[in-house]
Motif scaffolding. Sequence first.
Motif, PDB file in Angstrom:
ATOM      1  N   ALA A   1       0.847  -1.406   0.014  1.00 48.59           N
ATOM      2  CA  ALA A   1       0.064   0.142  -0.118  1.00 48.59           C
ATOM      3  C   ALA A   1       0.864   1.315  -0.003  1.00 48.59           C
ATOM      4  O   ALA A   1       1.684   1.566   0.925  1.00 48.59           O
ATOM      5  CB  ALA A   1      -0.878   0.002   1.212  1.00 48.59           C
ATOM      6  N   HIS A   2       0.850   2.216  -1.097  1.00 48.58           N
ATOM      7  CA  HIS A   2       1.539   3.209  -1.122  1.00 48.58           C
ATOM      8  C   HIS A   2       0.483   4.278  -0.806  1.00 48.58           C
ATOM      9  O   HIS A   2      -0.031   4.968  -1.641  1.00 48.58           O
ATOM     10  CB  HIS A   2       2.151   3.308  -2.481  1.00 48.58           C
ATOM     11  CG  HIS A   2       3.094   2.515  -2.976  1.00 48.58           C
ATOM     12  ND1 HIS A   2       4.376   2.487  -2.979  1.00 48.58           N
ATOM     13  CD2 HIS A   2       2.715   1.291  -3.537  1.00 48.58           C
ATOM     14  CE1 HIS A   2       4.667   1.340  -3.308  1.00 48.58           C
ATOM     15  NE2 HIS A   2       3.963   0.639  -3.927  1.00 48.58           N
ATOM     16  N   ARG A   3       0.297   4.605   0.530  1.00 45.55           N
ATOM     17  CA  ARG A   3      -0.698   5.373   1.082  1.00 45.55           C
ATOM     18  C   ARG A   3      -0.604   6.826   0.587  1.00 45.55           C
ATOM     19  O   ARG A   3      -1.427   7.535   0.307  1.00 45.55           O
ATOM     20  CB  ARG A   3      -0.908   5.392   2.561  1.00 45.55           C
ATOM     21  CG  ARG A   3      -1.024   3.859   2.880  1.00 45.55           C
ATOM     22  CD  ARG A   3      -0.719   3.934   4.647  1.00 45.55           C
ATOM     23  NE  ARG A   3      -1.026   2.559   5.181  1.00 45.55           N
ATOM     24  CZ  ARG A   3      -0.155   1.346   4.915  1.00 45.55           C
ATOM     25  NH1 ARG A   3       1.066   1.774   4.502  1.00 45.55           N
ATOM     26  NH2 ARG A   3      -0.619   0.295   5.691  1.00 45.55           N
TER      27      ARG A   3
ATOM     28  N   GLY B   1      -1.749   6.950  -2.718  1.00 46.64           N
ATOM     29  CA  GLY B   1      -3.046   6.590  -3.019  1.00 46.64           C
ATOM     30  C   GLY B   1      -3.368   5.598  -3.814  1.00 46.64           C
ATOM     31  O   GLY B   1      -4.253   5.139  -4.755  1.00 46.64           O
TER      32      GLY B   1
ATOM     33  N   HIS C   1      -7.104   1.254   3.103  1.00 47.04           N
ATOM     34  CA  HIS C   1      -6.020   2.146   3.065  1.00 47.04           C
ATOM     35  C   HIS C   1      -5.931   3.324   2.419  1.00 47.04           C
ATOM     36  O   HIS C   1      -4.700   4.160   2.114  1.00 47.04           O
ATOM     37  CB  HIS C   1      -4.744   1.205   2.672  1.00 47.04           C
ATOM     38  CG  HIS C   1      -4.536  -0.038   3.607  1.00 47.04           C
ATOM     39  ND1 HIS C   1      -3.874   0.133   4.824  1.00 47.04           N
ATOM     40  CD2 HIS C   1      -4.798  -1.156   3.289  1.00 47.04           C
ATOM     41  CE1 HIS C   1      -3.818  -0.819   5.361  1.00 47.04           C
ATOM     42  NE2 HIS C   1      -4.485  -1.929   4.556  1.00 47.04           N
TER      43      HIS C   1
ATOM     44  N   CYS D   1      -6.588   3.936  -0.789  1.00 41.88           N
ATOM     45  CA  CYS D   1      -5.704   3.598  -2.136  1.00 41.88           C
ATOM     46  C   CYS D   1      -6.581   3.248  -3.149  1.00 41.88           C
ATOM     47  O   CYS D   1      -6.814   2.132  -3.453  1.00 41.88           O
ATOM     48  CB  CYS D   1      -4.685   2.705  -1.687  1.00 41.88           C
ATOM     49  SG  CYS D   1      -3.184   2.827  -0.581  1.00 41.88           S
TER      50      CYS D   1
END
Length: 459
Positions: free
Chosen positions: A386-388, A391, A425, A427
């Motif tokens: 997850a690349h918060r 997003g 998350h 995303c």
Amino acid sequence: MNKIQEEMRGARRECGIFLKCLPTARPFFEEELTLPIPPATPILAPLSLPAARALHLAAQGLLQARRKKAVKADVLAAIRQMGVLQIDTIHVVARSPYLVLWSRLGDYPQPWLEQLLAEGALFEYWAHEACFVPIEDYGLYRHRMLDPAAMGWKYSVKWMAEQGDAVASVLEHIRVNGAARSADFERTDGQAGGWWSWKPEKRSLEVLFTSGVLMIAKRHNFQRYYDLAERVLRGWHDGLLPPEEQVRRRLLLASVKALGLARASWISDYFRTKQSRASLVHDLQALVDEGALLRCTVDGWVDAVYVHAEHGELLRDAAAGKLAPTLTTILSPFDPVVWDRRRALELFGFDYRLECYTPAEKRRYGYFTLPILRRGALVGRLDAKAHRAQGRFEIKSLALEVGVRLSARLVQDVAGAVRRLALWHACPDIDIAQAQPALFGQQLAEALHDGGAAARQAA
């Protein structure tokens, strides 16, 4: 050394009935009621393997999706249902305890877990491994604290023998100044940090924690705050300690209940109890004779399986084919469903290994692969991140199990689970780098795109 031993004894003496402050907790110090022998429940044929899976998932809260939005009390109820919630700090997607709860509860605010810890509804200790445990079960683990040397690597006898004064100093610091993190102690040994390269104060905190002198008072940003046990657990004293025989019985029953059904070889792993095979078989027979456990069989298995008497209705429904698994979700590697590799293989035909500790060149599926549970079967696994800040939810690799039939319904089910996890998350953008088979990856990407567009349009 004598000084720290006296400190430890003093900490235990000063503890005095905290459950009066916890009206929702079940007293751990009372003798468990003996269940009456239930009427005979004829099962004309062994459980089918799908029925056994359904019973297991029902006991774990993973049979069907929730119909109501989770509230804070549901977090505690889910942990009580599992018995323990394992802790792990890797968080390429989410830290494991949060993900285990999400798989059962759907979207919920993650701070609820820390709040329950700080409120005293939970405590932390070595149960399966490091776990959050319902506070009413504290007495079931107190014997371990009183014999920490039997905990193996979790407690360093050598450190206590050689660094008794340093341990006493850390304890005195907390006694005077209140709860402390490991980070509150400046590193003075000149060594760099890293996995298991603990500074001396961290080692001291851990031996005091394992021996029960310190407890975890709270967490902030997932960092532990250690405090004196008598300040965290007001009202406990060792006069409340249940006999070891009762502890063994209760953990055995709790293991079987959490598992839904259990082969004898599965039971000891759940709470990491130490019991000889002969002793376990004797206890199982005694519990069957008394009616606390039911015994049945599963197609293709030569040994018996055991079911808690409170799951008698579930057992009858499973045998009649009335338990219908409909939930599709993503599991943590430390979910009770898969943490025992042998059990996952025997029950689901799912050969699962967490590969984050495997050299990159030897990994088959990825660094932190998450099992995919779909309608009662473990159908695949995905390695995600997850690349918060961006997003973006990245699926580095995705693999279906051999023999899983590709269908439009399968694609929609998995797409829905992935989308819910990504949105939890924050995303909304999801991309898939590679998939096996490739056609599944293509169809899933299309379903995720179409579903995401529909969601944005509805919003």
